[in-house]
Design a protein around this motif. Sequence first.
Motif, PDB file in Angstrom:
ATOM      1  N   LYS A 220       0.894  -1.164  -0.121  1.00 41.18           N
ATOM      2  CA  LYS A 220      -0.149  -0.042   0.062  1.00 41.18           C
ATOM      3  C   LYS A 220       1.008   1.336  -0.075  1.00 41.18           C
ATOM      4  CE  LYS A 220      -3.352   2.599   2.908  1.00 41.18           C
ATOM      5  NZ  LYS A 220      -3.943   2.487   4.406  1.00 41.18           N
ATOM      6  N   LEU A 221       2.103   1.162   0.667  1.00 40.97           N
ATOM      7  CA  LEU A 221       2.683   2.319   0.812  1.00 40.97           C
ATOM      8  C   LEU A 221       3.537   2.623  -0.412  1.00 40.97           C
ATOM      9  CD1 LEU A 221       4.058   1.601   4.474  1.00 40.97           C
ATOM     10  CD2 LEU A 221       2.000   2.909   3.634  1.00 40.97           C
ATOM     11  N   ARG A 222       3.500   4.267  -0.725  1.00 41.88           N
ATOM     12  CA  ARG A 222       4.052   4.578  -1.878  1.00 41.88           C
ATOM     13  C   ARG A 222       5.863   4.694  -1.707  1.00 41.88           C
ATOM     14  NH1 ARG A 222      -1.713   6.917  -1.150  1.00 41.88           N
ATOM     15  NH2 ARG A 222      -0.935   6.212   1.020  1.00 41.88           N
ATOM     16  N   GLN A 223       6.071   4.453  -2.867  1.00 37.67           N
ATOM     17  CA  GLN A 223       7.639   4.467  -2.958  1.00 37.67           C
ATOM     18  C   GLN A 223       8.037   5.651  -2.669  1.00 37.67           C
ATOM     19  OE1 GLN A 223       8.429   2.941  -6.891  1.00 37.67           O
ATOM     20  NE2 GLN A 223       8.058   0.643  -6.264  1.00 37.67           N
ATOM     21  N   LEU A 224       7.847   6.705  -3.880  1.00 39.30           N
ATOM     22  CA  LEU A 224       8.380   8.228  -3.632  1.00 39.30           C
ATOM     23  C   LEU A 224       8.065   9.044  -2.453  1.00 39.30           C
ATOM     24  CD1 LEU A 224       7.991   9.165  -7.455  1.00 39.30           C
ATOM     25  CD2 LEU A 224      10.083   7.952  -6.383  1.00 39.30           C
ATOM     26  N   PHE A 225       6.971   8.809  -1.939  1.00 34.42           N
ATOM     27  CA  PHE A 225       6.394   9.639  -0.821  1.00 34.42           C
ATOM     28  C   PHE A 225       6.835   9.079   0.491  1.00 34.42           C
ATOM     29  CE2 PHE A 225       3.690  10.064  -4.466  1.00 34.42           C
ATOM     30  CZ  PHE A 225       3.954  11.091  -5.072  1.00 34.42           C
TER      31      PHE A 225
END
Length: 281
Positions: A220-225
Amino acid sequence: MNEIIEAIKKSAIVIKELIETGDTDKSSSENSTGDTQLKLDIACDVIIEDIFRELHCVKEIVSEEQDDIVKVNENGKFLIAYDPLDGSSLVDVNLSVGSIFGIYENDFSGKNIVASVYVVFGPRVEMVVSFEDSVKMYRLHKDKFVFIQDLKLNEKGKLNAPGSTQNCWAPHHKQLIDDIFSDGYRLRYSGGMVPDLHQILIKGGGLFSYPGTTDRPTGKLRQLFEVFPFAHVYENAGGQAIDGNKRVLEVPTQHIHDTSPCFFGSNEEINRVLEVYSQNA
Ligand code: FDP
């Protein structure tokens, strides 16, 4: 870099005020990942964008709350990806939330992250800066951030923060988490990535996991942010950050809103994850 850190401090002071007094209602819009945005998410996003737009050293910015990259200065050196208010759904229950910033050069990719900063808004406001070979923590005293300490992880910790829904976990992941608890680790999971990872870092170690699941194979967790900035912090503090099999900073990014399974922790716990996942690849 100093200019960027000063800009983040400025945004944190304004966001702190907004969290204390702002509207926690939902807006009528969704972000790129399909989350319903709160009015607070949108307001924090505008605050940060306006502040970054004034910096000559910034080439491009991209927010978790926006669909596209925003060009700032063609000759700028740094690219910044940010999550203006991670865990914003916890504001109405008065739990801690945070802002996360990944600072990149050349392109938005894990291998090109050069620094990261996060701010925790809890009973106190704290800022952690991972740059060059140190991870430094500052605390807001009145209207100034004061240096508190360098952060370093122990080889092994005592906390376990297992993310996502258990009935969507792979059997080997469930077994791993059960075994970790059987070994005496304590459950610490608020549902806010910033305070959960901050806690493990401050208490010296443990494991935070958000695996690929049956409903979300790439997590679920976003790579860049979210994932890459915390990977920079954890590696720099002497720990590790992996996708289950390798350093998460080596995972390629096809799209700015890509997600990735992720595990952050001190060395002993991450080595344990690597062993289990390599047997179930
Ligand atoms: P949220 O959905 O409240 O924005 O960024 C996503 C995030 O929070 C993280 O802060 C947090 O670690 C995670 O999601 C929690 O997800 P689960 O409830 O699925 O464990």
